[in-house]
Design an enzyme around this catalytic site. Structure first.
Site, mmCIF file in Angstrom:
data_model
loop_
_atom_site.group_PDB
_atom_site.id
_atom_site.type_symbol
_atom_site.label_atom_id
_atom_site.label_comp_id
_atom_site.label_asym_id
_atom_site.label_seq_id
_atom_site.Cartn_x
_atom_site.Cartn_y
_atom_site.Cartn_z
ATOM 1 N N LYS A 13 53.083 -4.636 15.904
ATOM 2 C CA LYS A 13 54.123 -3.601 15.858
ATOM 3 C C LYS A 13 54.465 -3.081 17.260
ATOM 4 O O LYS A 13 55.629 -2.968 17.617
ATOM 5 C CB LYS A 13 53.671 -2.422 14.982
ATOM 6 C CG LYS A 13 53.416 -2.794 13.527
ATOM 7 C CD LYS A 13 53.117 -1.557 12.674
ATOM 8 C CE LYS A 13 51.830 -0.849 13.078
ATOM 9 N NZ LYS A 13 50.602 -1.621 12.789
ATOM 10 N N ARG A 88 52.149 5.992 6.854
ATOM 11 C CA ARG A 88 50.995 5.143 6.617
ATOM 12 C C ARG A 88 50.464 5.283 5.206
ATOM 13 O O ARG A 88 49.474 4.651 4.846
ATOM 14 C CB ARG A 88 49.911 5.522 7.597
ATOM 15 C CG ARG A 88 49.566 4.421 8.593
ATOM 16 C CD ARG A 88 48.458 4.926 9.480
ATOM 17 N NE ARG A 88 47.819 3.874 10.206
ATOM 18 C CZ ARG A 88 48.169 3.462 11.411
ATOM 19 N NH1 ARG A 88 49.196 3.994 12.032
ATOM 20 N NH2 ARG A 88 47.485 2.506 11.998
ATOM 21 N N ARG A 122 42.196 -7.697 21.741
ATOM 22 C CA ARG A 122 43.321 -7.002 22.367
ATOM 23 C C ARG A 122 42.875 -6.211 23.594
ATOM 24 O O ARG A 122 41.832 -5.582 23.597
ATOM 25 C CB ARG A 122 43.934 -6.043 21.343
ATOM 26 C CG ARG A 122 45.003 -5.132 21.899
ATOM 27 C CD ARG A 122 45.866 -4.545 20.824
ATOM 28 N NE ARG A 122 45.189 -3.582 19.966
ATOM 29 C CZ ARG A 122 45.753 -3.037 18.896
ATOM 30 N NH1 ARG A 122 46.971 -3.384 18.539
ATOM 31 N NH2 ARG A 122 45.094 -2.175 18.171
ATOM 32 N N ARG A 152 40.731 -0.522 23.528
ATOM 33 C CA ARG A 152 40.758 0.762 22.822
ATOM 34 C C ARG A 152 39.417 1.014 22.143
ATOM 35 O O ARG A 152 38.802 0.091 21.624
ATOM 36 C CB ARG A 152 41.863 0.728 21.761
ATOM 37 C CG ARG A 152 43.149 1.387 22.209
ATOM 38 C CD ARG A 152 44.288 1.080 21.281
ATOM 39 N NE ARG A 152 43.999 1.370 19.879
ATOM 40 C CZ ARG A 152 44.864 1.219 18.895
ATOM 41 N NH1 ARG A 152 46.078 0.783 19.165
ATOM 42 N NH2 ARG A 152 44.539 1.490 17.658
ATOM 43 N N ARG A 163 39.739 0.064 9.353
ATOM 44 C CA ARG A 163 41.195 0.215 9.491
ATOM 45 C C ARG A 163 41.938 -0.781 8.605
ATOM 46 O O ARG A 163 42.972 -0.449 8.009
ATOM 47 C CB ARG A 163 41.612 0.007 10.952
ATOM 48 C CG ARG A 163 41.306 1.218 11.819
ATOM 49 C CD ARG A 163 41.201 0.868 13.286
ATOM 50 N NE ARG A 163 42.434 0.337 13.846
ATOM 51 C CZ ARG A 163 42.494 -0.356 14.981
ATOM 52 N NH1 ARG A 163 41.388 -0.601 15.662
ATOM 53 N NH2 ARG A 163 43.651 -0.785 15.421
HETATM 54 P P1 ADP Z 1 46.803 0.272 14.647
HETATM 55 O O1 ADP Z 1 48.135 0.095 14.004
HETATM 56 O O2 ADP Z 1 46.500 -0.823 15.618
HETATM 57 O O3 ADP Z 1 45.677 0.518 13.694
HETATM 58 P P2 ADP Z 1 47.581 2.898 15.739
HETATM 59 O O4 ADP Z 1 47.590 3.102 17.203
HETATM 60 O O5 ADP Z 1 48.876 2.877 15.020
HETATM 61 O O6 ADP Z 1 46.770 1.554 15.554
HETATM 62 O O7 ADP Z 1 46.665 4.024 15.041
HETATM 63 C C1 ADP Z 1 45.352 4.294 15.447
HETATM 64 C C2 ADP Z 1 44.724 5.325 14.526
HETATM 65 O O8 ADP Z 1 45.447 6.571 14.588
HETATM 66 C C3 ADP Z 1 44.709 4.972 13.040
HETATM 67 O O9 ADP Z 1 43.615 4.157 12.687
HETATM 68 C C4 ADP Z 1 44.646 6.366 12.398
HETATM 69 O O10 ADP Z 1 43.332 6.879 12.422
HETATM 70 C C5 ADP Z 1 45.485 7.226 13.317
HETATM 71 N N1 ADP Z 1 46.883 7.299 12.840
HETATM 72 C C6 ADP Z 1 47.973 6.736 13.440
HETATM 73 N N2 ADP Z 1 49.094 6.963 12.722
HETATM 74 C C7 ADP Z 1 48.717 7.688 11.639
HETATM 75 C C8 ADP Z 1 49.386 8.222 10.489
HETATM 76 N N3 ADP Z 1 50.713 8.050 10.303
HETATM 77 N N4 ADP Z 1 48.672 8.916 9.578
HETATM 78 C C9 ADP Z 1 47.350 9.089 9.730
HETATM 79 N N5 ADP Z 1 46.650 8.610 10.760
HETATM 80 C C10 ADP Z 1 47.308 7.906 11.708
#
Ligand code: ADP
Ligand code: ZN
Length: 211
Positions: A13, A88, A122, A152, A163
């Site tokens: 993404k 999400r 990554r 990360r 996740r």
């Molecule tokens: P990825 O898509 O690689 O898992 P992100 O950077 O999008 O990583 O998100 C990292 C973390 O941030 C998620 O695992 C979650 O804990 C939190 N997070 C991100 N966006 C949301 C959301 N919309 N609602 C709840 N938690 C979120």
């Protein structure tokens, strides 16, 4: 055009968002990036978010929805934006429909078995670029800005497994949510290069824009 980017962790993404931003000028809004900036800055939001992120769970909806709502109240989004990492779950998707007008949900579909390796391999840069160790040839700095690459905190096998599980249970149902609204656009993100994936996205988006 306002876009929701959907896809499992590691689907690409962020990578595609930066290509879309360069091509179309859409503003990239990543809730993950916002949380990480808050953690780095030691804010209250950062403190709350950290424990959830480290556990591979979702940060509570109230916190997340407020952040997005406030961000979408700013003027720069008028020319179109991409939401990366939001919504999400179904609650967030329904909330979003109350304060935003989404045109398309771009779903990047990647076979499950590729995701663990993609995320654990990554390496990211503070500028937003991300890479995979398999194509870095040992490089430790960002090709775009020269910044130092790092992994990360949540890109470790244990957190990634959590996740992926969170994605399956809570986020994947959004595919049907946007399908029912007639907004779903699916592209295949498993095979081929990031540029190849982007070509498919561009072809499909341009067709939509021309309508
Ligand atoms: P990825 O898509 O690689 O898992 P992100 O950077 O999008 O990583 O998100 C990292 C973390 O941030 C998620 O695992 C979650 O804990 C939190 N997070 C991100 N966006 C949301 C959301 N919309 N609602 C709840 N938690 C979120
Ligand atoms: Zn960089």
């Amino acid at each position: 055009m306002n876009i929701v980017l959907l896809g499992a962790p590691g689907a690409g993404k962020g990578t595609q968002a930066s290509k879309l931003a360069a091509e179309y000028g859409f503003i990239h809004i990543s809730t993950g990036d916002i949380f990480r900036a808050n953690i780095k800055g030691g804010t209250e939001i950062g403190k709350v978010a950290k424990s959830y992120i480290d556990a591979g769970k979702l940060v509570p909806d109230e916190v997340t929805c407020d952040i997005v709502k406030n961000r979408l109240a700013e003027k720069d989004i008028a020319s179109g934006y991409m939401l990366d990492g939001f919504p999400r779950n179904l609650f967030q998707a329904r909330e979003l429909d109350k304060f935003a007008r989404i045109d398309v949900c771009l779903n990047i579909d990647v076979p499950k078995e590729l995701l663990m390796d993609r995320i654990c391999g990554r390496r990211v840069c503070a500028c937003g670029e991300s890479y995979h160790v398999s194509t870095l040839n040992g490089a430790t700095t960002c090709a775009k800005c020269g910044g130092k690459l790092y992994r990360r905190d949540d890109d470790n096998p244990e957190t990634v497994a959590a996740r992926l599980d969170t994605y399956e249970k809570q986020t994947a149902p959004l595919i049907d949510y946007y399908k029912a609204q007639g907004k779903l656009l699916t592209v295949h993100g498993g095979k081929g290069s990031p540029d190849g994936v982007f070509a498919e996205i561009k072809a499909k988006l341009d067709k939509l824009i021309a309508k």
